[in-house]
Design a protein around this motif. Structure first.
Motif, PDB file in Angstrom:
ATOM      1  N   GLY A 178      10.477  10.023  -4.757  1.00 54.36           N
ATOM      2  CA  GLY A 178      10.937   8.700  -5.175  1.00 54.36           C
ATOM      3  C   GLY A 178       9.876   7.610  -5.114  1.00 54.36           C
ATOM      4  N   ILE A 179       8.645   7.935  -4.713  1.00 52.51           N
ATOM      5  CA  ILE A 179       7.611   6.896  -4.660  1.00 52.51           C
ATOM      6  C   ILE A 179       6.910   6.796  -6.016  1.00 52.51           C
ATOM      7  CG2 ILE A 179       7.217   7.167  -2.185  1.00 52.51           C
ATOM      8  CD1 ILE A 179       4.607   8.646  -2.844  1.00 52.51           C
ATOM      9  N   SER A 180       6.387   5.606  -6.286  1.00 47.29           N
ATOM     10  CA  SER A 180       5.669   5.411  -7.549  1.00 47.29           C
ATOM     11  C   SER A 180       4.263   5.997  -7.424  1.00 47.29           C
ATOM     12  CB  SER A 180       5.587   3.928  -7.891  1.00 47.29           C
ATOM     13  OG  SER A 180       4.751   3.273  -6.956  1.00 47.29           O
ATOM     14  N   ILE A 181       3.618   6.173  -8.574  1.00 47.48           N
ATOM     15  CA  ILE A 181       2.250   6.693  -8.576  1.00 47.48           C
ATOM     16  C   ILE A 181       1.322   5.700  -7.870  1.00 47.48           C
ATOM     17  CG2 ILE A 181       0.314   7.383 -10.054  1.00 47.48           C
ATOM     18  CD1 ILE A 181       2.666   9.408  -9.858  1.00 47.48           C
ATOM     19  N   ALA A 182       1.591   4.397  -8.001  1.00 53.54           N
ATOM     20  CA  ALA A 182       0.790   3.382  -7.301  1.00 53.54           C
ATOM     21  C   ALA A 182       0.917   3.560  -5.789  1.00 53.54           C
ATOM     22  CB  ALA A 182       1.224   1.983  -7.721  1.00 53.54           C
ATOM     23  N   GLU A 183       2.145   3.813  -5.296  1.00 51.39           N
ATOM     24  CA  GLU A 183       2.343   4.054  -3.866  1.00 51.39           C
ATOM     25  C   GLU A 183       1.654   5.352  -3.435  1.00 51.39           C
ATOM     26  OE1 GLU A 183       6.538   2.764  -2.295  1.00 51.39           O
ATOM     27  OE2 GLU A 183       6.745   3.472  -4.382  1.00 51.39           O
ATOM     28  N   LEU A 184       1.736   6.373  -4.286  1.00 53.27           N
ATOM     29  CA  LEU A 184       1.076   7.651  -3.998  1.00 53.27           C
ATOM     30  C   LEU A 184      -0.424   7.435  -3.850  1.00 53.27           C
ATOM     31  CD1 LEU A 184       1.093  10.773  -3.755  1.00 53.27           C
ATOM     32  CD2 LEU A 184       0.821  10.833  -6.241  1.00 53.27           C
ATOM     33  N   LYS A 185      -1.020   6.651  -4.753  1.00 52.03           N
ATOM     34  CA  LYS A 185      -2.454   6.373  -4.674  1.00 52.03           C
ATOM     35  C   LYS A 185      -2.794   5.658  -3.372  1.00 52.03           C
ATOM     36  CE  LYS A 185      -3.574   6.274  -9.606  1.00 52.03           C
ATOM     37  NZ  LYS A 185      -4.050   5.421 -10.722  1.00 52.03           N
ATOM     38  N   GLY A 186      -1.917   4.769  -2.927  1.00 50.75           N
ATOM     39  CA  GLY A 186      -2.128   4.086  -1.642  1.00 50.75           C
ATOM     40  C   GLY A 186      -2.137   5.061  -0.484  1.00 50.75           C
ATOM     41  N   LYS A 187      -1.244   6.035  -0.528  1.00 45.43           N
ATOM     42  CA  LYS A 187      -1.210   7.058   0.528  1.00 45.43           C
ATOM     43  C   LYS A 187      -2.431   7.974   0.438  1.00 45.43           C
ATOM     44  CE  LYS A 187       3.810   7.066   0.880  1.00 45.43           C
ATOM     45  NZ  LYS A 187       4.039   6.701   2.254  1.00 45.43           N
ATOM     46  N   LEU A 188      -2.857   8.272  -0.786  1.00 47.56           N
ATOM     47  CA  LEU A 188      -4.020   9.134  -0.971  1.00 47.56           C
ATOM     48  C   LEU A 188      -5.305   8.454  -0.502  1.00 47.56           C
ATOM     49  CD1 LEU A 188      -3.279  10.740  -4.454  1.00 47.56           C
ATOM     50  CD2 LEU A 188      -3.010  11.762  -2.194  1.00 47.56           C
ATOM     51  N   GLU A 189      -5.317   7.121  -0.537  1.00 44.70           N
ATOM     52  CA  GLU A 189      -6.498   6.392  -0.049  1.00 44.70           C
ATOM     53  C   GLU A 189      -6.739   6.711   1.420  1.00 44.70           C
ATOM     54  OE1 GLU A 189      -8.285   1.858   0.162  1.00 44.70           O
ATOM     55  OE2 GLU A 189      -6.134   2.135  -0.151  1.00 44.70           O
ATOM     56  N   MET A 190      -5.675   6.809   2.190  1.00 45.16           N
ATOM     57  CA  MET A 190      -5.796   7.128   3.618  1.00 45.16           C
ATOM     58  C   MET A 190      -6.271   8.554   3.854  1.00 45.16           C
ATOM     59  SD  MET A 190      -5.273   4.535   5.066  1.00 45.16           S
ATOM     60  CE  MET A 190      -4.459   3.053   5.371  1.00 45.16           C
ATOM     61  N   VAL A 191      -5.930   9.448   2.951  1.00 48.71           N
ATOM     62  CA  VAL A 191      -6.299  10.858   3.102  1.00 48.71           C
ATOM     63  C   VAL A 191      -7.704  11.133   2.580  1.00 48.71           C
ATOM     64  CG1 VAL A 191      -5.680  13.216   2.458  1.00 48.71           C
ATOM     65  CG2 VAL A 191      -3.885  11.571   2.947  1.00 48.71           C
ATOM     66  N   LEU A 192      -8.013  10.580   1.395  1.00 47.18           N
ATOM     67  CA  LEU A 192      -9.254  10.937   0.711  1.00 47.18           C
ATOM     68  C   LEU A 192     -10.339   9.864   0.776  1.00 47.18           C
ATOM     69  CD1 LEU A 192      -7.576  12.512  -2.410  1.00 47.18           C
ATOM     70  CD2 LEU A 192      -8.528  13.705  -0.443  1.00 47.18           C
ATOM     71  N   GLY A 193      -9.951   8.599   1.005  1.00 41.72           N
ATOM     72  CA  GLY A 193     -10.946   7.540   1.150  1.00 41.72           C
ATOM     73  C   GLY A 193     -11.318   6.817  -0.122  1.00 41.72           C
ATOM     74  N   ALA A 194     -10.766   7.172  -1.250  1.00 43.08           N
ATOM     75  CA  ALA A 194     -11.084   6.488  -2.510  1.00 43.08           C
ATOM     76  C   ALA A 194     -10.144   5.303  -2.694  1.00 43.08           C
ATOM     77  CB  ALA A 194     -10.942   7.450  -3.679  1.00 43.08           C
ATOM     78  N   THR A 195     -10.607   4.276  -3.383  1.00 42.62           N
ATOM     79  CA  THR A 195      -9.773   3.100  -3.655  1.00 42.62           C
ATOM     80  C   THR A 195      -8.764   3.438  -4.749  1.00 42.62           C
ATOM     81  OG1 THR A 195     -11.997   2.218  -3.970  1.00 42.62           O
ATOM     82  CG2 THR A 195     -10.313   0.657  -3.451  1.00 42.62           C
ATOM     83  N   PRO A 196      -7.503   3.012  -4.597  1.00 43.87           N
ATOM     84  CA  PRO A 196      -6.483   3.342  -5.591  1.00 43.87           C
ATOM     85  C   PRO A 196      -6.846   2.901  -7.009  1.00 43.87           C
ATOM     86  CG  PRO A 196      -5.440   2.505  -3.622  1.00 43.87           C
ATOM     87  CD  PRO A 196      -6.922   2.339  -3.435  1.00 43.87           C
TER      88      PRO A 196
END
Length: 187
Positions: A33-51
């Motif tokens: 149920g999360i948006s792709i923008a929210e997913l990118k925010g979570k991925l920033e914490m895992v991978l270190g790239a800016t959303p």
């Protein structure tokens, strides 16, 4: 009944994450149920790239490209994401690659004489407590054990002659019969 179609799926999905930043694969669980923008925010914490610099590509369980995930407003669940699918993150900023190049890192080096004089080093601790290579008795024992093992191996090798029949046993494989073609040290 309204005749509509209802799809029932697990609200959480386990995905594999890969990226252009790292060679490691990570597994994470996300809510559909999360948006792709929210997913990118979570991925920033895992991978270190800016959303804002992320491009997401969705791959199937068998690693076949399915589609780009480029609509930031769309929900993760609106894409054909199943458990064990792979999401590949491409970092367009290029900044993270400079952190993986160790040739650009200046090393701190100290002259051998200065290091020998230090009392707060690992070497001084090992000497003081007679550990490892600084324990003469233990090193002499290891050297004697090595010499004895080499002598045993030499005696065993002397008992084998080229042309003799032999039996080779490797764990997990059937026993094989062969002929000795060489006796001696490798390398």
């Amino acid at each position: 009944m309204d005749g509509g179609v209802t799809v029932v799926t697990n609200p959480l999905v386990n995905v594999r994450l890969t990226s252009s930043i790292s060679s490691f694969e990570v597994q994470r669980r996300f809510n559909r149920g999360i948006s792709i923008a929210e997913l990118k925010g979570k991925l920033e914490m895992v991978l270190g790239a800016t959303p804002s610099c992320m491009d997401l590509d969705l791959f199937s369980v068998s690693d076949k490209f399915l589609q780009k995930m480029d609509d930031n407003e769309a929900l993760l669940g609106s894409f054909p994401v199943d458990d064990d699918c792979r999401i590949h993150v491409t970092d367009r900023s290029g900044q993270m690659s400079e952190f993986s190049d160790v040739s650009k890192v200046e090393k701190f080096e100290i002259p051998e004489e200065s290091y020998e004089k230090r009392t707060d080093s690992a070497r001084s601790f090992m000497k003081k407590h007679r550990v490892g290579v600084y324990n003469e008795e233990e090193m002499a024992k290891k050297k004697a054990d090595l010499a004895a093992r080499e002598e045993e191996q030499k005696a065993a090798a002397d008992a084998i002659s080229v042309g003799s029949r032999c039996q080779v046993q490797v764990s997990g494989q059937p026993t094989k019969l062969g002929t000795v073609m060489y006796v001696g040290k490798c390398g």
